[in-house]
Scaffold this motif. Structure first.
Motif, PDB file in Angstrom:
ATOM      1  N   HIS A 121      23.036  45.827  34.735  1.00  0.00           N
ATOM      2  CA  HIS A 121      23.719  46.037  36.369  1.00  0.00           C
ATOM      3  C   HIS A 121      24.168  45.846  37.197  1.00  0.00           C
ATOM      4  CE1 HIS A 121      20.004  45.584  38.441  1.00  0.00           C
ATOM      5  NE2 HIS A 121      19.413  45.842  37.005  1.00  0.00           N
ATOM      6  N   ILE A 122      24.777  44.778  36.707  1.00  0.00           N
ATOM      7  CA  ILE A 122      25.304  43.720  37.681  1.00  0.00           C
ATOM      8  C   ILE A 122      26.391  44.418  38.455  1.00  0.00           C
ATOM      9  CG2 ILE A 122      27.536  43.240  36.420  1.00  0.00           C
ATOM     10  CD1 ILE A 122      27.149  40.370  37.674  1.00  0.00           C
ATOM     11  N   GLU A 123      27.203  45.496  38.274  1.00  0.00           N
ATOM     12  CA  GLU A 123      27.517  46.263  38.840  1.00  0.00           C
ATOM     13  C   GLU A 123      26.820  47.172  40.177  1.00  0.00           C
ATOM     14  OE1 GLU A 123      29.285  46.573  34.978  1.00  0.00           O
ATOM     15  OE2 GLU A 123      27.358  46.552  35.477  1.00  0.00           O
ATOM     16  N   LEU A 124      25.564  47.324  40.284  1.00  0.00           N
ATOM     17  CA  LEU A 124      24.733  47.516  41.413  1.00  0.00           C
ATOM     18  C   LEU A 124      24.088  47.037  41.484  1.00  0.00           C
ATOM     19  CD1 LEU A 124      23.492  50.923  39.303  1.00  0.00           C
ATOM     20  CD2 LEU A 124      25.204  50.781  39.817  1.00  0.00           C
ATOM     21  N   ALA A 125      24.468  45.120  41.159  1.00  0.00           N
ATOM     22  CA  ALA A 125      23.536  43.929  41.730  1.00  0.00           C
ATOM     23  C   ALA A 125      24.060  44.365  43.584  1.00  0.00           C
ATOM     24  CB  ALA A 125      23.844  42.860  41.612  1.00  0.00           C
ATOM     25  N   SER A 126      24.982  44.261  43.870  1.00  0.00           N
ATOM     26  CA  SER A 126      25.172  43.779  45.388  1.00  0.00           C
ATOM     27  C   SER A 126      24.832  45.105  46.195  1.00  0.00           C
ATOM     28  CB  SER A 126      27.460  44.341  45.510  1.00  0.00           C
ATOM     29  OG  SER A 126      27.405  45.117  45.001  1.00  0.00           O
TER      30      SER A 126
END
Length: 368
Positions: free
Chosen positions: A126-131
């Motif tokens: 879920h790298i899209e939510l990592a920020s």
């Protein structure tokens, strides 16, 4: 810091940390172990989470790392039994632990379906939510998910810097390492531990698919470009960075999972190098084989001319208008070889008889 930049930085730190440590297992022809560890750490993550109910707890990382080391140890144990090969041992161990982890994740009794540990995140992360979560350090605001990948990257770089000589010797010649007093087992388990830690940190962000591709792809690609270890490390980092940037653009443009885009890019870059590598690529090998086949025909014609020069049957065997059937070639094929040999000054024609020139003799001796 924008969301896009944060995602790229997290992916870059994860990619570089994964690729540089994975390279040494690729060198040791243990890529399947990377695949195994990157999947079996899920078992440790799940067990650790069930014990402490906090996915961010250091105990979860510790449990997952221990699972990775246990995976390596169990595979080694099966190999040493001499009743099963290395690939078969890996194929037995990692599906067992991974499938148990999947069962635990999917079971209603564990209540993990509504957490960020679910089947979808296991494979693509879920790298899209990592920020989303940010922390402020002095004047700098960075994503909290960037900290651990950076720490792991620094640890991996420090490990490689300190044990570079040992890693190099163990990777290429285990017997020499033992003679010199190095312990391949200690280096192996230190390396396995770091691979496990890296896999755990990367797993939660990018999923199993990208962990495997990042640990194996850049290193395997770099090894086809250069064999010098220091240069290979540098090229591995360059390829990992390129894969992340292009993969991010693909995922962002087509609104697809970014980790999947990076994994696909890694595979495409690998295939491009496999096909077009000027040293040993498929295309250059095809070209070399065709050229060699052409050269051998030239050599065969030169040998035939040389063998029948000044012989009683030279007018029948090596005359320009009779040599084709004697070589058992078709006219078109002979014309190509003949024109090539004439242009290279390998042969000459005297009174309709073919003769080998000094240049032709040197060329023939090169291949005979």
């Amino acid at each position: 810091m924008t969301s896009g930049l944060a995602i790229i930085l997290i992916a870059l730190a994860t990619a570089i940390a994964s690729s540089i440590i994975g390279l040494f297992l690729v060198l040791r022809k243990m890529s399947m172990l990377i695949d195994a560890i990157s999947h079996t750490v899920l078992f440790g993550i799940v067990v650790g989470y069930l014990l402490v109910k906090d996915i961010n707890s250091p105990l979860v990382v510790l449990a997952a790392t221990a699972t990775g080391v246990f995976t390596s140890w169990l595979i080694e144990l099966l190999i040493k039994s001499k009743k099963i090969s290395e690939d078969a041992a890996t194929g037995v161990v990692f599906p067992l632990l991974f499938s148990i982890a999947i069962l635990l994740v999917s079971s209603p009794a564990t209540n993990l379906r509504n957490t960020n540990i679910n089947v979808d995140s296991i494979f693509i992360g879920h790298i899209e939510l990592a920020s989303i979560e940010q922390v402020t350090i002095g004047m700098l605001t960075i994503p909290s998910n960037l900290i651990l990948p950076l720490v792991v990257l620094l640890i991996n770089l420090l490990f490689i810097s300190i044990f570079y000589k040992e890693l190099k010797i163990v990777s290429f010649d285990v017997a020499l390492a033992q003679v010199l007093g190095f312990s391949p087992i200690i280096i192996h388990y230190l390396l396995t531990t770091l691979v496990s830690v890296t896999a755990v940190i990367a797993f939660n962000l990018v999923g199993a698919i990208m962990v495997v591709s990042l640990m194996i792809g850049p290193g395997a690609t770099a090894l086809m470009i250069t064999k010098d270890l220091k240069k290979t490390l540098f090229v591995t980092v360059i390829i990992a960075v390129f894969n992340v940037l292009v993969g991010y653009l693909i995922g962002d443009f087509f609104v697809l999972p970014i980790s999947g885009g990076i994994a696909v890019t890694t595979m495409i870059v690998f295939l491009i190098v496999v096909i077009l590598n000027p040293k040993s690529g498929i295309m250059i090998n095809i070209f070399k084989r065709r050229k060699l086949k052409y050269v051998y025909k030239v050599v065969a014609m030169l040998v035939h001319i040389r063998n029948h020069s000044d012989a009683d049957d030279e007018e029948e065997e090596i005359a320009l208008d009779t040599i084709v059937p004697m070589l058992n070639w078709d006219t078109k094929e002979f014309k190509q070889i003949y024109e090539y040999a004439i242009n290279k000054n390998y042969i000459k024609v005297e009174n309709n008889i073919l003769r080998v020139t000094p240049e032709g003799r040197k060329f023939k001796e090169t291949y005979l």
